[in-house]
Scaffold this active site. Sequence first.
Site, PDB file in Angstrom:
ATOM      1  N   HIS A  79       6.315 -11.117  -8.939  1.00 56.13           N
ATOM      2  CA  HIS A  79       5.153 -10.826  -9.792  1.00 56.13           C
ATOM      3  C   HIS A  79       5.542 -10.761 -11.277  1.00 56.13           C
ATOM      4  O   HIS A  79       4.996  -9.974 -12.029  1.00 56.13           O
ATOM      5  CB  HIS A  79       4.474  -9.513  -9.386  1.00 56.13           C
ATOM      6  CG  HIS A  79       3.926  -9.520  -7.994  1.00 56.13           C
ATOM      7  ND1 HIS A  79       2.630  -9.845  -7.707  1.00 56.13           N
ATOM      8  CD2 HIS A  79       4.498  -9.232  -6.798  1.00 56.13           C
ATOM      9  CE1 HIS A  79       2.423  -9.756  -6.386  1.00 56.13           C
ATOM     10  NE2 HIS A  79       3.546  -9.390  -5.814  1.00 56.13           N
ATOM     11  N   ASN A 153      -3.126  -7.517  -3.398  1.00 56.19           N
ATOM     12  CA  ASN A 153      -3.099  -8.961  -3.658  1.00 56.19           C
ATOM     13  C   ASN A 153      -4.505  -9.534  -3.545  1.00 56.19           C
ATOM     14  O   ASN A 153      -5.435  -8.835  -3.129  1.00 56.19           O
ATOM     15  CB  ASN A 153      -2.199  -9.665  -2.636  1.00 56.19           C
ATOM     16  CG  ASN A 153      -0.706  -9.500  -2.961  1.00 56.19           C
ATOM     17  OD1 ASN A 153      -0.330  -9.180  -4.085  1.00 56.19           O
ATOM     18  ND2 ASN A 153       0.130  -9.725  -1.961  1.00 56.19           N
ATOM     19  N   HIS A 344       3.153   1.533  -8.404  1.00 58.10           N
ATOM     20  CA  HIS A 344       3.869   2.062  -7.236  1.00 58.10           C
ATOM     21  C   HIS A 344       2.847   2.498  -6.177  1.00 58.10           C
ATOM     22  O   HIS A 344       2.024   3.374  -6.455  1.00 58.10           O
ATOM     23  CB  HIS A 344       4.709   3.268  -7.685  1.00 58.10           C
ATOM     24  CG  HIS A 344       5.616   3.803  -6.629  1.00 58.10           C
ATOM     25  ND1 HIS A 344       5.548   3.430  -5.304  1.00 58.10           N
ATOM     26  CD2 HIS A 344       6.634   4.685  -6.705  1.00 58.10           C
ATOM     27  CE1 HIS A 344       6.473   4.068  -4.617  1.00 58.10           C
ATOM     28  NE2 HIS A 344       7.150   4.840  -5.443  1.00 58.10           N
TER      29      HIS A 344
HETATM   30 FE1  HDD Z   1       5.351  -5.693  -4.003  1.00 59.35          FE
HETATM   31  C1  HDD Z   1       5.639  -5.809  -7.376  1.00 59.35           C
HETATM   32  C2  HDD Z   1       1.975  -6.356  -4.282  1.00 59.35           C
HETATM   33  C3  HDD Z   1       5.103  -5.891  -0.580  1.00 59.35           C
HETATM   34  C4  HDD Z   1       8.562  -4.769  -3.733  1.00 59.35           C
HETATM   35  N1  HDD Z   1       4.070  -6.038  -5.536  1.00 59.35           N
HETATM   36  C5  HDD Z   1       4.381  -6.029  -6.854  1.00 59.35           C
HETATM   37  C6  HDD Z   1       3.208  -6.290  -7.632  1.00 59.35           C
HETATM   38  C7  HDD Z   1       2.178  -6.448  -6.758  1.00 59.35           C
HETATM   39  C8  HDD Z   1       2.724  -6.276  -5.437  1.00 59.35           C
HETATM   40  C9  HDD Z   1       0.733  -6.740  -7.103  1.00 59.35           C
HETATM   41  C10 HDD Z   1       3.165  -6.396  -9.144  1.00 59.35           C
HETATM   42  C11 HDD Z   1       2.720  -5.109  -9.773  1.00 59.35           C
HETATM   43  C12 HDD Z   1       2.621  -5.311 -11.269  1.00 59.35           C
HETATM   44  O1  HDD Z   1       1.678  -5.976 -11.698  1.00 59.35           O
HETATM   45  O2  HDD Z   1       3.506  -4.823 -11.969  1.00 59.35           O
HETATM   46  N2  HDD Z   1       3.863  -6.122  -2.701  1.00 59.35           N
HETATM   47  C13 HDD Z   1       2.537  -6.269  -3.006  1.00 59.35           C
HETATM   48  C14 HDD Z   1       1.762  -6.311  -1.796  1.00 59.35           C
HETATM   49  C15 HDD Z   1       2.628  -6.185  -0.752  1.00 59.35           C
HETATM   50  C16 HDD Z   1       3.953  -6.056  -1.323  1.00 59.35           C
HETATM   51  C17 HDD Z   1       0.259  -6.457  -1.748  1.00 59.35           C
HETATM   52  C18 HDD Z   1       2.362  -6.158   0.715  1.00 59.35           C
HETATM   53  C19 HDD Z   1       1.237  -5.796   1.238  1.00 59.35           C
HETATM   54  N3  HDD Z   1       6.601  -5.420  -2.456  1.00 59.35           N
HETATM   55  C20 HDD Z   1       6.298  -5.513  -1.114  1.00 59.35           C
HETATM   56  C21 HDD Z   1       7.440  -5.132  -0.323  1.00 59.35           C
HETATM   57  C22 HDD Z   1       8.443  -4.790  -1.218  1.00 59.35           C
HETATM   58  C23 HDD Z   1       7.880  -4.981  -2.543  1.00 59.35           C
HETATM   59  C24 HDD Z   1       7.498  -5.091   1.180  1.00 59.35           C
HETATM   60  C25 HDD Z   1       9.832  -4.320  -0.995  1.00 59.35           C
HETATM   61  C26 HDD Z   1      10.299  -3.818   0.098  1.00 59.35           C
HETATM   62  N4  HDD Z   1       6.856  -5.415  -5.331  1.00 59.35           N
HETATM   63  C27 HDD Z   1       8.091  -4.986  -4.995  1.00 59.35           C
HETATM   64  C28 HDD Z   1       8.974  -4.711  -6.194  1.00 59.35           C
HETATM   65  C29 HDD Z   1       8.016  -5.032  -7.374  1.00 59.35           C
HETATM   66  C30 HDD Z   1       6.750  -5.481  -6.670  1.00 59.35           C
HETATM   67  C31 HDD Z   1      10.295  -5.411  -6.196  1.00 59.35           C
HETATM   68  C32 HDD Z   1       8.486  -5.989  -8.450  1.00 59.35           C
HETATM   69  C33 HDD Z   1       8.120  -5.354  -9.770  1.00 59.35           C
HETATM   70  C34 HDD Z   1       7.660  -4.026  -9.433  1.00 59.35           C
HETATM   71  O3  HDD Z   1       7.706  -3.847  -8.079  1.00 59.35           O
HETATM   72  O4  HDD Z   1       7.312  -3.171 -10.212  1.00 59.35           O
HETATM   73  O5  HDD Z   1       9.376  -3.392  -6.211  1.00 59.35           O
END
Ligand code: HDD
Length: 725
Positions: A79, A153, A344
Amino acid sequence: MKSTKSDKKQNNSQKLEDLSSNMEDSQNQKMTTNQGLRINDDNHSLKAGERGATLLEDFILREKITHFDHERIPERIVHARGSGAHGVFKVYDDSLKKYTKAAFLIDPSRETPVFTRFSTVAGFRGSADIPRDVRGFAVKFYTEEGNYDLVGNNMPVFFIQDAIKFPDLVHAVKPEPHNEIPQAASAHNTFWDFVSLSPETMHNVMWLMSDRAIPRSLRMMEGFGIHTFRLINDEGKAHFVKFHWKPLLGTHSVVWDEAQKVNGQDPDFHRRDLHEAIEGGAYPEWEFGVQIVAEEDEHKFDFDLLDPTKLIPEEIVPVQIIGKMTLNRNPDNFFAETEQVAFHPGHLVPGIDFTNDPLLQGRLFSYTDTQLSRLGGPNFHEIPINRPIAPIHNNQRDGIARMEINKGKTAYHPNSMSQGYPEQAKVSEGGFASYQERVDANKVRARSKSFMDFFSQPTLFYNSLSEPEQNHLVEAFCFELGKVDIPEIRQRVVGLISQVDKGLAQKVADGLGLQVKQPEQPINHQFGADANPDDYQPIKVTQKLKSSPALSMANTIKGNIKTRQIAFLVAEGVDSKSLADMKNALEAEGAVVRVIAPHSGFIKDSAGKDVKVDHSFLTFASVLVDAIYVPAGDKSIDKLKNTPKAVHFIDEAFLHCKAIAVDGNAIELVKISYVANYLNKNLDKVKDAGLLIGSIADQNFSKNFIKAIGNHRFFEREKQGKIPA
Ligand code: HDD
């Protein structure tokens, strides 16, 4: 003194403004260093003589360059490419009162500030806006009880069921490690290799291959919380809930050929669209909806509510609309706000709680952890965009980039030296108490059998799509797998598709020059080394529901042309009335007119008046607009007929199934376009409701054009073969 509701409201918007508190009036400011020293010369470094070496002593130069050297922070691991906006959220009434005590969901007098960030998943921060990808839809609610983040999403399901597979999924879809190719694309070997061995991905893969993955605008996307969460009421009773965002402009997409061209013509297509709509006062709006399921009904579905690869069809549990989000302010500074915002799923308020969805459980660890490396330390909650409007009082101290200057002698609990403060809050005072779910189990690394139905909801999705949507999905599979150059991977994916729908698999196989092998049993490769593989193999549950109309964009809200972009193709001598009357009619409906001409600057219309040109054909393309209008004019049409790009505008817009209107002699331009061939040169009896050949003198002409734009696209054209463009 107790604060009243209106005090609080004012307070909130004041605090929202304070998020950009460092914005001062830039007038009358003197330039300074970061220590506040006024700078006398920002144009020359300190040298030993005018032509001499630069001196190490130049602290002003060094401060400036040092700051510049560290301007970049690590981009989000997923993202990374995103666009954000401020706004407000308000519920319509207190209808959720029996389900939740979350005040922002039940108090219609409250206006809760929000910050929303939309994103693509796979591309780097500088990648283009409209690859085929899932879109992030993350909303931070600054509630009076603390921040609540709904990090969702634009698709209602996810690729995997357990967070432990997330790094694998992301490594597979990101550019391949040896050559860092391709950027922001799933059409490559590693992604499809992972998919082919992980049948649980099929549902989200179907959504990814559908038009949902190439939205027309961030303002025209649905949003989903995906996981099943819990709502908790005053008595501590829980209900399961799924969260939905429904755009008031409807859910609309572009077509794939168009998306690829947009990425070149305007890589900031979505970001610009969001920014311009808000600047122009056409504030994007989404209604907020909930699907509520009683705890007793947890096992009444033919899938597991804890499985994030499943949705609850709206025909089974209707979405109850409870409120509205309006995005009404662009960020003042992209980096400070959109880049530094930290979401978060674990940012909760009383009245909402988690379930044991194993994907959600893993996310609860990941998001704080990622902020530590991305934002440099544990104080990221002090960055203005992340600060809650609710006051913070605790014993956490220090750390890199601490902003708060904590007063007092104690930083521990219990204490007597500060009379025990800050003290814990009782539940009746807003203290958060986790839902007391009963747990009685063995510790295992395993997956429930109830998660093993990987295909019936993808089938439901496919069956719910309109014919054009299904065709686009076939083309998307053929495109993506066409870029996979390992035949075994293609074959395995076709095998998976055949579990979803045999006809679909046959069409994809035809496109790839493959056979659908019958019967091809898909194999799930996700199980432990000592597990019995049979326990992990797919099962297919027959769905009671054959199709769900809510899943098709063909059934979305149509007719509103607010903010739709219309290109007017003009040249010197354009008929002044033909231009002005249509412009007025469209603008009265909130559409945006872009005047495109052979050159920039101004042209003269038939009345000799100057018409401002928004773009020349050099800097604009049909893919950037929703519809085309060609006003009449003897001289102007002659000129446009000799402007190949003008003819191309018509062909390309027609190919992308857009509305086109031509007034009077502007039909001449259509006659020399390929569209005329397509219509067998029979322009007198055009049956296509999106191609309007008429006269501005006829009042119905502009009305019909408005209706056609409101229809979004005319996909019937696709049935009859293609226009090369
Ligand atoms: Fe995630 C970012 C949505 C599963 C780990 N995620 C991130 C963002 C969105 C989502 C919209 C961007 C937020 C922003 O605009 O800053 N993610 C989802 C959805 C998931 C999902 C809808 C499943 C239903 N994500 C998911 C899993 C993991 C992560 C299973 C790790 C185990 N996601 C992250 C992250 C991020 C992230 C690496 C990258 C930047 C951030 O968090 O702040 O922690």
